[in-house]
Motif scaffolding. Sequence first.
Motif, PDB file in Angstrom:
ATOM      1  N   ASP A   1      88.952 117.562   3.545  1.00 32.36           N
ATOM      2  CA  ASP A   1      89.256 117.964   4.837  1.00 32.36           C
ATOM      3  C   ASP A   1      87.970 118.035   5.650  1.00 32.36           C
ATOM      4  O   ASP A   1      86.861 118.404   5.007  1.00 32.36           O
ATOM      5  CB  ASP A   1      89.797 119.247   4.976  1.00 32.36           C
ATOM      6  CG  ASP A   1      91.184 119.372   4.257  1.00 32.36           C
ATOM      7  OD1 ASP A   1      92.011 118.729   4.695  1.00 32.36           O
ATOM      8  OD2 ASP A   1      91.453 120.153   3.583  1.00 32.36           O
ATOM      9  N   GLN A   2      87.943 117.261   6.618  1.00 30.43           N
ATOM     10  CA  GLN A   2      86.570 116.986   7.336  1.00 30.43           C
ATOM     11  C   GLN A   2      86.187 118.594   8.027  1.00 30.43           C
ATOM     12  O   GLN A   2      87.120 119.172   8.783  1.00 30.43           O
ATOM     13  CB  GLN A   2      86.720 116.255   8.680  1.00 30.43           C
ATOM     14  CG  GLN A   2      85.482 116.064   9.436  1.00 30.43           C
ATOM     15  CD  GLN A   2      85.553 114.677  10.324  1.00 30.43           C
ATOM     16  OE1 GLN A   2      86.456 114.169  10.435  1.00 30.43           O
ATOM     17  NE2 GLN A   2      84.563 114.915  11.346  1.00 30.43           N
ATOM     18  N   ASN A   3      85.115 119.072   8.020  1.00 29.40           N
ATOM     19  CA  ASN A   3      84.652 120.104   8.607  1.00 29.40           C
ATOM     20  C   ASN A   3      84.490 119.882  10.097  1.00 29.40           C
ATOM     21  O   ASN A   3      83.767 118.688  10.357  1.00 29.40           O
ATOM     22  CB  ASN A   3      83.400 120.891   8.093  1.00 29.40           C
ATOM     23  CG  ASN A   3      83.599 121.380   6.923  1.00 29.40           C
ATOM     24  OD1 ASN A   3      84.644 121.753   6.208  1.00 29.40           O
ATOM     25  ND2 ASN A   3      82.495 121.465   5.993  1.00 29.40           N
ATOM     26  N   PRO A   4      84.391 120.665  11.177  1.00 30.89           N
ATOM     27  CA  PRO A   4      84.342 120.301  12.491  1.00 30.89           C
ATOM     28  C   PRO A   4      82.977 119.953  13.056  1.00 30.89           C
ATOM     29  O   PRO A   4      82.667 119.175  13.761  1.00 30.89           O
ATOM     30  CB  PRO A   4      84.771 121.752  13.374  1.00 30.89           C
ATOM     31  CG  PRO A   4      85.612 122.455  12.296  1.00 30.89           C
ATOM     32  CD  PRO A   4      85.120 122.135  10.888  1.00 30.89           C
ATOM     33  N   GLU A   5      81.927 120.360  12.076  1.00 33.84           N
ATOM     34  CA  GLU A   5      80.532 120.200  12.370  1.00 33.84           C
ATOM     35  C   GLU A   5      79.878 118.853  11.872  1.00 33.84           C
ATOM     36  O   GLU A   5      78.891 118.544  12.093  1.00 33.84           O
ATOM     37  CB  GLU A   5      79.565 121.689  12.252  1.00 33.84           C
ATOM     38  CG  GLU A   5      79.736 121.958  10.711  1.00 33.84           C
ATOM     39  CD  GLU A   5      80.896 122.659  10.232  1.00 33.84           C
ATOM     40  OE1 GLU A   5      80.623 123.034   9.085  1.00 33.84           O
ATOM     41  OE2 GLU A   5      81.393 122.943  10.966  1.00 33.84           O
TER      42      GLU A   5
ATOM     43  N   PHE B   1      80.391 112.069   5.117  1.00 32.19           N
ATOM     44  CA  PHE B   1      80.244 113.091   5.725  1.00 32.19           C
ATOM     45  C   PHE B   1      78.927 113.758   5.631  1.00 32.19           C
ATOM     46  O   PHE B   1      78.573 114.243   4.384  1.00 32.19           O
ATOM     47  CB  PHE B   1      81.390 114.140   5.449  1.00 32.19           C
ATOM     48  CG  PHE B   1      82.776 113.351   5.700  1.00 32.19           C
ATOM     49  CD1 PHE B   1      83.375 113.909   6.849  1.00 32.19           C
ATOM     50  CD2 PHE B   1      83.261 112.529   4.933  1.00 32.19           C
ATOM     51  CE1 PHE B   1      84.502 113.139   6.988  1.00 32.19           C
ATOM     52  CE2 PHE B   1      84.539 111.931   5.251  1.00 32.19           C
ATOM     53  CZ  PHE B   1      85.239 112.346   6.175  1.00 32.19           C
ATOM     54  N   ILE B   2      78.114 114.502   6.576  1.00 36.55           N
ATOM     55  CA  ILE B   2      77.073 115.112   6.396  1.00 36.55           C
ATOM     56  C   ILE B   2      76.915 116.319   7.299  1.00 36.55           C
ATOM     57  O   ILE B   2      77.192 116.043   8.656  1.00 36.55           O
ATOM     58  CB  ILE B   2      75.802 114.046   6.650  1.00 36.55           C
ATOM     59  CG1 ILE B   2      75.919 112.800   5.845  1.00 36.55           C
ATOM     60  CG2 ILE B   2      74.462 114.704   6.748  1.00 36.55           C
ATOM     61  CD1 ILE B   2      74.831 111.831   5.842  1.00 36.55           C
ATOM     62  N   ASP B   3      76.588 117.357   6.855  1.00 33.20           N
ATOM     63  CA  ASP B   3      76.465 118.750   7.760  1.00 33.20           C
ATOM     64  C   ASP B   3      75.284 118.552   8.498  1.00 33.20           C
ATOM     65  O   ASP B   3      74.396 117.860   7.973  1.00 33.20           O
ATOM     66  CB  ASP B   3      76.467 119.847   6.665  1.00 33.20           C
ATOM     67  CG  ASP B   3      75.202 119.956   5.875  1.00 33.20           C
ATOM     68  OD1 ASP B   3      74.271 120.439   6.541  1.00 33.20           O
ATOM     69  OD2 ASP B   3      75.114 119.406   4.758  1.00 33.20           O
ATOM     70  N   PRO B   4      75.040 119.255   9.659  1.00 29.06           N
ATOM     71  CA  PRO B   4      73.871 119.243  10.556  1.00 29.06           C
ATOM     72  C   PRO B   4      72.635 119.455   9.936  1.00 29.06           C
ATOM     73  O   PRO B   4      71.779 118.900  10.298  1.00 29.06           O
ATOM     74  CB  PRO B   4      74.666 120.176  11.666  1.00 29.06           C
ATOM     75  CG  PRO B   4      75.954 120.252  11.637  1.00 29.06           C
ATOM     76  CD  PRO B   4      76.216 120.173  10.115  1.00 29.06           C
TER      77      PRO B   4
END
Length: 107
Positions: free
Chosen positions: A47-51, A63-66
Amino acid sequence: MAITMTQAAEQHILRHLAHRGHGIGIRLGVKTTGCSGLSYVLEFVDDQNPEDEVFNCGDAKLFIDPKSLAYLNGTELDFVKEGLNEGFQFNNPNVKEECGCGESFHI
């Protein structure tokens, strides 16, 4: 900001997602650890995180977190086979030095 992936890495990820039977891509991040301070972390994403920043690399999604993105900008994710060894290789232009064992790096 950009993150890229070679075709070898893309195909490896797609094979593992198909074998796993579910998932929408992989997450690439960094964590504080090791001799030099930072190391790479890879995990399946269901599941993709909103950020999350999402990079479409062919048919694979990365997918990469900020927080990690600042350390990973310009990185190319590759999958290499050398003799009996195989694994992901991170071609990160931001790395200033790596530890002797190659498990961690410093920016």
